[in-house]
Design a protein around this motif. Structure first.
Motif, PDB file in Angstrom:
ATOM      1  N   VAL A  17      -8.666   3.141  13.897  1.00 32.84           N
ATOM      2  CA  VAL A  17      -7.791   2.836  12.960  1.00 32.84           C
ATOM      3  C   VAL A  17      -6.683   2.069  13.270  1.00 32.84           C
ATOM      4  CG1 VAL A  17      -6.541   4.927  12.527  1.00 32.84           C
ATOM      5  CG2 VAL A  17      -6.905   3.441  10.630  1.00 32.84           C
ATOM      6  N   ILE A  18      -5.980   2.410  14.302  1.00 29.38           N
ATOM      7  CA  ILE A  18      -4.743   1.550  15.037  1.00 29.38           C
ATOM      8  C   ILE A  18      -5.029   0.229  15.207  1.00 29.38           C
ATOM      9  CG2 ILE A  18      -3.248   1.759  16.689  1.00 29.38           C
ATOM     10  CD1 ILE A  18      -2.630   3.847  14.561  1.00 29.38           C
ATOM     11  N   GLU A  19      -6.136   0.174  16.074  1.00 34.47           N
ATOM     12  CA  GLU A  19      -6.664  -1.205  16.316  1.00 34.47           C
ATOM     13  C   GLU A  19      -7.015  -2.304  15.029  1.00 34.47           C
ATOM     14  OE1 GLU A  19     -10.179  -3.451  19.033  1.00 34.47           O
ATOM     15  OE2 GLU A  19      -9.826  -1.268  19.338  1.00 34.47           O
ATOM     16  N   THR A  20      -7.570  -1.388  14.020  1.00 31.25           N
ATOM     17  CA  THR A  20      -8.001  -2.162  13.035  1.00 31.25           C
ATOM     18  C   THR A  20      -6.508  -2.627  12.293  1.00 31.25           C
ATOM     19  OG1 THR A  20      -9.964  -0.918  12.880  1.00 31.25           O
ATOM     20  CG2 THR A  20      -9.126  -1.831  10.652  1.00 31.25           C
ATOM     21  N   LEU A  21      -5.705  -1.819  12.132  1.00 26.01           N
ATOM     22  CA  LEU A  21      -4.721  -2.023  11.338  1.00 26.01           C
ATOM     23  C   LEU A  21      -3.780  -3.242  11.996  1.00 26.01           C
ATOM     24  CD1 LEU A  21      -3.191   1.326  10.052  1.00 26.01           C
ATOM     25  CD2 LEU A  21      -4.326  -0.605   8.938  1.00 26.01           C
ATOM     26  N   HIS A  22      -3.709  -3.114  13.411  1.00 25.91           N
ATOM     27  CA  HIS A  22      -2.855  -4.178  14.408  1.00 25.91           C
ATOM     28  C   HIS A  22      -3.551  -5.511  14.000  1.00 25.91           C
ATOM     29  CE1 HIS A  22       0.355  -2.240  16.239  1.00 25.91           C
ATOM     30  NE2 HIS A  22      -0.598  -1.083  16.927  1.00 25.91           N
ATOM     31  N   SER A  23      -4.943  -5.472  13.886  1.00 23.54           N
ATOM     32  CA  SER A  23      -5.767  -6.650  13.844  1.00 23.54           C
ATOM     33  C   SER A  23      -5.456  -7.331  12.235  1.00 23.54           C
ATOM     34  CB  SER A  23      -7.164  -6.406  13.903  1.00 23.54           C
ATOM     35  OG  SER A  23      -8.009  -7.817  13.908  1.00 23.54           O
ATOM     36  N   LEU A  24      -5.356  -6.612  11.305  1.00 22.55           N
ATOM     37  CA  LEU A  24      -5.284  -7.048  10.004  1.00 22.55           C
ATOM     38  C   LEU A  24      -3.826  -7.604  10.005  1.00 22.55           C
ATOM     39  CD1 LEU A  24      -6.911  -4.257   8.002  1.00 22.55           C
ATOM     40  CD2 LEU A  24      -7.648  -6.622   7.974  1.00 22.55           C
ATOM     41  N   LEU A  25      -2.962  -6.808  10.288  1.00 23.99           N
ATOM     42  CA  LEU A  25      -1.405  -7.371   9.991  1.00 23.99           C
ATOM     43  C   LEU A  25      -0.979  -8.252  11.079  1.00 23.99           C
ATOM     44  CD1 LEU A  25       0.095  -3.644   9.959  1.00 23.99           C
ATOM     45  CD2 LEU A  25      -0.370  -5.203   7.984  1.00 23.99           C
ATOM     46  N   ALA A  26      -1.767  -8.648  12.110  1.00 19.86           N
ATOM     47  CA  ALA A  26      -1.482  -9.897  12.898  1.00 19.86           C
ATOM     48  C   ALA A  26      -2.128 -11.173  12.433  1.00 19.86           C
ATOM     49  CB  ALA A  26      -1.887  -9.554  14.444  1.00 19.86           C
ATOM     50  N   GLN A  27      -2.712 -11.031  11.274  1.00 22.93           N
ATOM     51  CA  GLN A  27      -3.526 -12.351  10.817  1.00 22.93           C
ATOM     52  C   GLN A  27      -2.201 -13.484  10.645  1.00 22.93           C
ATOM     53  OE1 GLN A  27      -6.888 -12.877  10.776  1.00 22.93           O
ATOM     54  NE2 GLN A  27      -6.534 -10.791  11.788  1.00 22.93           N
ATOM     55  N   THR A  28      -2.514 -14.633  10.363  1.00 21.35           N
ATOM     56  CA  THR A  28      -1.599 -15.786  10.256  1.00 21.35           C
ATOM     57  C   THR A  28      -1.694 -15.768   8.684  1.00 21.35           C
ATOM     58  OG1 THR A  28      -3.366 -17.438  10.531  1.00 21.35           O
ATOM     59  CG2 THR A  28      -1.861 -17.056  12.526  1.00 21.35           C
ATOM     60  N   PHE A  29      -2.301 -15.610   7.804  1.00 25.20           N
ATOM     61  CA  PHE A  29      -2.255 -15.559   6.663  1.00 25.20           C
ATOM     62  C   PHE A  29      -1.640 -14.094   6.244  1.00 25.20           C
ATOM     63  CE2 PHE A  29      -3.816 -14.268   2.456  1.00 25.20           C
ATOM     64  CZ  PHE A  29      -3.416 -15.363   1.715  1.00 25.20           C
ATOM     65  N   THR A  30      -0.557 -14.160   5.529  1.00 26.69           N
ATOM     66  CA  THR A  30       0.230 -13.058   5.308  1.00 26.69           C
ATOM     67  C   THR A  30       0.480 -12.722   3.710  1.00 26.69           C
ATOM     68  OG1 THR A  30       2.415 -14.457   5.344  1.00 26.69           O
ATOM     69  CG2 THR A  30       1.574 -13.462   7.324  1.00 26.69           C
ATOM     70  N   ASP A  31      -0.167 -13.508   2.965  1.00 29.39           N
ATOM     71  CA  ASP A  31       0.006 -13.126   1.317  1.00 29.39           C
ATOM     72  C   ASP A  31      -1.161 -12.269   1.022  1.00 29.39           C
ATOM     73  OD1 ASP A  31       0.892 -13.053  -1.156  1.00 29.39           O
ATOM     74  OD2 ASP A  31       0.343 -15.133  -1.666  1.00 29.39           O
ATOM     75  N   PHE A  32      -1.196 -11.029   1.601  1.00 26.57           N
ATOM     76  CA  PHE A  32      -2.086  -9.985   1.228  1.00 26.57           C
ATOM     77  C   PHE A  32      -1.406  -8.554   1.078  1.00 26.57           C
ATOM     78  CE2 PHE A  32      -2.111  -9.863   5.853  1.00 26.57           C
ATOM     79  CZ  PHE A  32      -2.157  -8.514   6.094  1.00 26.57           C
ATOM     80  N   GLU A  33      -2.377  -7.732   0.271  1.00 27.99           N
ATOM     81  CA  GLU A  33      -1.895  -6.425   0.383  1.00 27.99           C
ATOM     82  C   GLU A  33      -3.080  -5.433   0.935  1.00 27.99           C
ATOM     83  OE1 GLU A  33      -1.776  -4.684  -3.527  1.00 27.99           O
ATOM     84  OE2 GLU A  33      -3.416  -5.491  -4.127  1.00 27.99           O
ATOM     85  N   LEU A  34      -2.793  -4.482   1.721  1.00 31.41           N
ATOM     86  CA  LEU A  34      -3.774  -3.658   2.511  1.00 31.41           C
ATOM     87  C   LEU A  34      -3.816  -2.319   1.734  1.00 31.41           C
ATOM     88  CD1 LEU A  34      -5.733  -3.150   4.593  1.00 31.41           C
ATOM     89  CD2 LEU A  34      -3.898  -2.555   6.066  1.00 31.41           C
ATOM     90  N   LEU A  35      -4.993  -2.153   1.072  1.00 29.86           N
ATOM     91  CA  LEU A  35      -5.044  -0.821   0.338  1.00 29.86           C
ATOM     92  C   LEU A  35      -6.221   0.087   1.090  1.00 29.86           C
ATOM     93  CD1 LEU A  35      -6.045  -2.566  -3.147  1.00 29.86           C
ATOM     94  CD2 LEU A  35      -3.990  -1.790  -2.442  1.00 29.86           C
ATOM     95  N   ILE A  36      -5.558   1.061   1.605  1.00 36.52           N
ATOM     96  CA  ILE A  36      -6.248   1.734   2.490  1.00 36.52           C
ATOM     97  C   ILE A  36      -6.580   3.204   1.720  1.00 36.52           C
ATOM     98  CG2 ILE A  36      -6.239   3.428   4.463  1.00 36.52           C
ATOM     99  CD1 ILE A  36      -3.807   1.355   5.476  1.00 36.52           C
ATOM    100  N   MET A  37      -8.003   3.499   1.653  1.00 37.23           N
ATOM    101  CA  MET A  37      -8.396   4.803   1.018  1.00 37.23           C
ATOM    102  C   MET A  37      -9.142   5.861   1.920  1.00 37.23           C
ATOM    103  SD  MET A  37      -7.692   3.177  -1.769  1.00 37.23           S
ATOM    104  CE  MET A  37      -8.513   4.378  -3.234  1.00 37.23           C
ATOM    105  N   ASP A  38      -8.445   6.420   2.322  1.00 37.56           N
ATOM    106  CA  ASP A  38      -8.801   7.687   3.214  1.00 37.56           C
ATOM    107  C   ASP A  38      -9.593   8.943   2.588  1.00 37.56           C
ATOM    108  OD1 ASP A  38      -9.077   8.868   5.754  1.00 37.56           O
ATOM    109  OD2 ASP A  38      -7.528  10.552   4.818  1.00 37.56           O
ATOM    110  N   ASP A  39     -10.648   9.179   3.007  1.00 33.47           N
ATOM    111  CA  ASP A  39     -11.608   9.931   2.182  1.00 33.47           C
ATOM    112  C   ASP A  39     -11.284  11.467   2.729  1.00 33.47           C
ATOM    113  OD1 ASP A  39     -13.218  11.239   0.384  1.00 33.47           O
ATOM    114  OD2 ASP A  39     -15.002  10.326   1.322  1.00 33.47           O
ATOM    115  N   ALA A  40     -10.132  12.081   2.833  1.00 31.97           N
ATOM    116  CA  ALA A  40      -9.671  13.379   3.426  1.00 31.97           C
ATOM    117  C   ALA A  40     -10.131  13.730   4.834  1.00 31.97           C
ATOM    118  CB  ALA A  40     -10.358  14.590   2.530  1.00 31.97           C
ATOM    119  N   SER A  41      -9.840  12.434   5.714  1.00 32.57           N
ATOM    120  CA  SER A  41      -9.960  12.679   7.102  1.00 32.57           C
ATOM    121  C   SER A  41      -9.503  14.037   7.627  1.00 32.57           C
ATOM    122  CB  SER A  41      -9.507  11.499   7.994  1.00 32.57           C
ATOM    123  OG  SER A  41     -10.251  10.220   7.422  1.00 32.57           O
TER     124      SER A  41
END
Length: 73
Positions: A17-41
């Motif tokens: 998950v850390i690598e995934t979040l870093h990758s998503l947040l590093a995109q050059t397109f920034t006009d987005f929201e990130l909705l994370i749905m955790d299924d009771a990890s």
């Protein structure tokens, strides 16, 4: 209102998950929201994600594991 919504479903993905979040947040397109749905990890996924402080992130955690949605035939 962001132009794009990205939905990230998770369940016991703490190792990735850390690598995934870093990758998503590093995109050059920034006009987005990130909705994370955790299924009771139970492997620390939630705690790792909660360490991110970015206003584009919205997180929800299920109280119990509900699994994948099923479709009745």
């Amino acid at each position: 209102m962001p132009l794009l919504s990205v939905v990230l479903p998770t369940f016991n993905s703490g190792d990735f998950v850390i690598e995934t979040l870093h990758s998503l947040l590093a995109q050059t397109f920034t006009d987005f929201e990130l909705l994370i749905m955790d299924d009771a990890s139970s492997d620390g996924t939630w705690e790792r994600m909660a360490s991110f402080d970015d206003p584009r992130i919205r997180m929800h955690r299920n109280a119990c594991n509900v699994g994948l949605p099923t479709r009745a035939c």
